[in-house]
Design an enzyme around this catalytic site. Structure first.
Site, mmCIF file in Angstrom:
data_model
loop_
_atom_site.group_PDB
_atom_site.id
_atom_site.type_symbol
_atom_site.label_atom_id
_atom_site.label_comp_id
_atom_site.label_asym_id
_atom_site.label_seq_id
_atom_site.Cartn_x
_atom_site.Cartn_y
_atom_site.Cartn_z
ATOM 1 N N HIS A 82 26.979 45.266 -57.077
ATOM 2 C CA HIS A 82 26.578 44.488 -55.902
ATOM 3 C C HIS A 82 27.150 43.091 -56.131
ATOM 4 C CE1 HIS A 82 22.815 47.089 -55.423
ATOM 5 N NE2 HIS A 82 23.074 47.223 -56.698
ATOM 6 N N GLN A 112 24.116 37.714 -45.617
ATOM 7 C CA GLN A 112 24.823 37.660 -46.889
ATOM 8 C C GLN A 112 26.264 38.105 -46.702
ATOM 9 O OE1 GLN A 112 22.180 40.528 -48.905
ATOM 10 N NE2 GLN A 112 22.015 38.987 -50.501
ATOM 11 N N ARG A 150 13.756 38.726 -45.525
ATOM 12 C CA ARG A 150 12.915 38.758 -46.727
ATOM 13 C C ARG A 150 11.748 37.838 -46.503
ATOM 14 N NH1 ARG A 150 17.484 38.285 -51.528
ATOM 15 N NH2 ARG A 150 18.695 40.079 -50.846
ATOM 16 N N CYS A 173 22.465 47.422 -49.438
ATOM 17 C CA CYS A 173 23.023 48.472 -50.299
ATOM 18 C C CYS A 173 22.932 49.876 -49.696
ATOM 19 C CB CYS A 173 22.303 48.506 -51.640
ATOM 20 S SG CYS A 173 21.652 46.935 -52.176
ATOM 21 N N HIS A 222 29.590 46.025 -51.878
ATOM 22 C CA HIS A 222 29.289 46.964 -52.949
ATOM 23 C C HIS A 222 30.571 47.632 -53.365
ATOM 24 C CE1 HIS A 222 25.415 46.234 -51.060
ATOM 25 N NE2 HIS A 222 24.972 46.305 -52.304
ATOM 26 N N LYS A 252 24.154 41.049 -65.205
ATOM 27 C CA LYS A 252 24.717 40.331 -64.048
ATOM 28 C C LYS A 252 25.322 38.996 -64.441
ATOM 29 C CE LYS A 252 20.447 37.934 -62.937
ATOM 30 N NZ LYS A 252 19.597 37.341 -61.947
ATOM 31 N N ASP A 303 27.977 40.243 -48.311
ATOM 32 C CA ASP A 303 27.601 41.231 -49.314
ATOM 33 C C ASP A 303 28.659 42.330 -49.437
ATOM 34 O OD1 ASP A 303 26.017 42.422 -51.160
ATOM 35 O OD2 ASP A 303 24.503 43.159 -49.746
HETATM 36 ZN ZN ZN Z 1 23.279 45.507 -53.009
#
Ligand code: ZN
Ligand code: ZN
Length: 636
Positions: free
Chosen positions: A511, A382, A364, A335, A386, A465, A384
């Site tokens: 996200h 990911q 992680r 992010c 945004h 979410k 990913d």
């Molecule tokens: Zn994020």
């Protein structure tokens, strides 16, 4: 004695004698039901068949066919197992034995760990005890009596459990000479335990406390009948055959190494190709849907993680390092860079929505004990993105993400389920923010026309979410996509845009991931396809094989032509028996084999043979190239 009146699920009522039990009710309805009954549900609470009813109660008879039956059967089978263990190992102390998803377990304190042979013995003893058909009887004791009773039996763990309970009376269940502390309910007799199997042994600490004694846990499963049990065991076997760790080794896709470190996958050429195919697919699909591809650094200053809140809330899962006496955090999420890109210039409402997509590799920390092949790793990528948009755009953005997920799941042939998690008690953001975001998520879910679940109060503190869980061909659920609204980060990083009136406003941040972790998704894909990837995903789509050295130069020409056209092709020109080379290619689960014999050489063709053994017509190499391109285009 007065009569009592109870209501049945269909709304009808029954008048019974005072003191009548669930069983009496079943018998008053019919002999067949009385025979099939295993428990009851009184005002929504599961009870034994022998439980007395009371006036005004709403009662349901539970049979083997009821959805609640399985848990009762499994829990009762765990008692049966404990009874068998104590009859074979009189010194074994019992602890707890709950029903769990797919089965049950029971933890025992024994001096010598159980062996696989012990499991067989225990299972045989269970069958014997089940056949005897002991009645399973409930008894209520005062707390003091219960403590005395279990102390006399030497069951110190049970005594410990009872002492911790804040109650006056306690229920115990007796079957034969076996006694167990339990809330129940249970089957009426051990004869109802008809289909069970003990599956594994593991060590487990008493109450999960590593300072306490290591107990022996036996896992098992049970079903209402043998047919269901067999189907389940068959599925387990199939899952073992498809295990992505096993196939990953056999297909030479990836490995893990102690020298490298636990939880860090090493991608071999074919595995890396598979990743690349997926990643290219993702880039294309994202660009098509108006996302911009971005790339951020792997480590960012610790101050930035402090500002985002990750340092306070997520530090235990992060790795840190130092460069020039400056502390840096290895990113566990993507992010922050995306927000820095947003902040790099003044944003107008006309620029929004902005959709930043990154195949972001994150680290992680996971405990060593939970690492599991590609499904649980310490470093993963990911897909990913945004989305930063105006509040008005939130509805259509969420809809866009959901239809994206639906398109992608269709391509891979996955069924999926969606869940909405709403505002928890502790949360930040205004009521208005929460309402708008929750409604956007809810509206998009309703729009799909598919059923979905709502987990009240289960959202993150910073926003509601949607979680999307896919179902693979063995009916297992896997978390993949999530869509998360966020009210904190735009605030903490002071993200703004200039609205139509020239005023500064906060954008909404979403996200979202579609496949989630690429590693995990590949693990799931391997098991879903059992390694038989469709052509478009196969790291190797075709293998060119020669019958003898006679065809070498033509075979090489075919190989060059295919590779030049972008077909992922390999060759096996070794001077080995053809049947041997074919078998090797089959084990590698390569979709097409092109065996080049004299016939092909003379006619300038190839005869593709699919991995299941069926042959396609002989064709020009150019036609085979077109055929593969068509398969890739159509995700086949
Ligand atoms: Zn994020
Ligand atoms: Zn129990």
């Amino acid at each position: 004695m007065s009569d009592i009146k109870v209501t049945l699920p269909d709304g009808s009522t029954k008048v019974l004698k005072d003191g009548a039990t669930v069983y009496d009710l079943a018998a008053s309805i019919g002999a067949g039901l009385a025979k099939a009954a295993i428990a009851g549900k009184v005002n929504g609470v599961l009870v034994d068949l022998t439980a007395p009813l009371y006036d005004g109660a709403k009662v349901e008879i539970v049979t083997e066919k009821s959805p609640e039956a399985l848990e009762i059967i499994r829990h009762s089978t765990s008692h049966l197992m404990a009874q068998a263990v104590q009859s074979l190992f009189p010194k074994a102390k019992v602890t707890i034995g709950p029903a769990i998803e797919n089965g049950f377990y029971y933890d025992f304190d024994v001096d010598t760990p159980f062996s696989p042979e012990d499991l067989n013995k225990i299972e045989a003893k269970m069958a014997e005890l089940a056949k005897t058909g002991f009645r399973i009887e409930r008894q209520i004791l005062s707390k003091a009596d219960a403590i005395r009773l279990f102390t006399d039996l030497g069951e110190s763990y049970k005594v410990e459990i009872i002492e911790d309970l804040d109650v006056d009376s306690i229920s115990v269940y007796r079957q034969g000479d076996f006694l167990d502390l339990c809330r129940g309910p249970h089957l009426p007799s051990t004869a109802w335990c008809k289909a069970f199997k003990l599956t594994s042994i593991a060590g487990a600490y008493w109450r999960g406390d590593e300072t306490r004694k290591m107990l022996q846990r036996i896992y098992g499963t049970a079903f209402a009948d043998k047919k269901e049990l067999d189907a389940y065991l068959e599925r387990l076997e199939e899952a073992k055959r498809r295990d992505h760790r096993k196939l990953g080794r056999e297909l030479d896709l990836f490995s893990f190494s102690d020298e490298v470190g636990a939880g860090f996958a090493i991608w071999h050429p074919k595995g890396a190709m598979l990743r690349t195919i997926l990643e290219d697919f993702e880039r294309k699909e994202h660009v098509k849907r108006g996302y911009d591809i971005v790339v951020g650094p792997q480590i960012l200053k610790t101050e930035l993680w402090q500002r985002s809140g990750h340092y306070d809330n997520y530090r235990e899962n992060m790795y840190f390092t130092e460069v020039d006496e400056q502390s840096f955090g290895v990113k566990p999420m993507n992010c922050l860079s995306h927000m820095m890109i947003y902040k790099s210039q003044l944003r107008s409402y006309r620029d929004l929505p902005l959709r930043f997509f990154e195949l972001g590799t994150v680290h992680r920390h996971e405990r060593a004990g939970v690492l599991h092949g590609l499904l649980r790793v310490r470093c993963f990528t990911q897909d990913d993105a945004h989305i930063l948009c105006t509040p008005d755009q939130l509805d259509s953005e969420i809809k866009g993400v959901i239809s994206f997920v639906s398109d992608v799941m269709k391509i891979f042939g996955f069924e999926y389920e969606m869940e909405l998690s709403t505002r928890p008690e502790k949360s930040i953001g205004s009521d208005e923010d929460w309402e708008r975001a929750t409604n956007a998520l809810l509206g998009a879910l309703k729009d799909t026309g598919r059923p979905f679940d709502i987990n009240e109060g289960d959202g993150a503190f910073y926003g509601p979410k949607i979680d999307i869980k896919l179902r693979d061909c063995l009916d297992r659920k896997w978390q993949c996509a999530t869509i998360q609204c966020d009210f904190t980060l735009p605030e903490r990083f002071d993200l703004t845009f200039v609205d139509a009136n020239g005023e500064r406003k906060r954008p909404v941040m979403v996200h979202r991931v579609i496949l989630g972790s690429i590693e995990r998704f590949i693990g799931v894909l391997i098991e879903h396809y059992a390694g038989n990837f469709p052509s478009w995903l196969s790291p190797v789509q075709a293998m060119v094989l020669t019958v003898t050295d006679n065809q070498l130069s033509y075979a090489q020409k075919v190989f060059d032509e295919l590779r030049g056209a972008g077909v992922r092709v390999q060759r096996d020109f070794r001077n080995e028996k053809l049947s041997y080379k074919v078998r090797e290619a089959q084990l590698q689960k390569i979709p097409y084999m092109l065996v080049i014999g004299d016939k092909e050489m003379e006619s300038g063709t190839v005869t593709p043979r699919y991995r299941d053994g069926h042959n396609l017509e002989a064709m020009q190499p150019a036609d085979f190239i077109a055929f593969i391109e068509e398969e890739v285009k159509n995700f086949r």
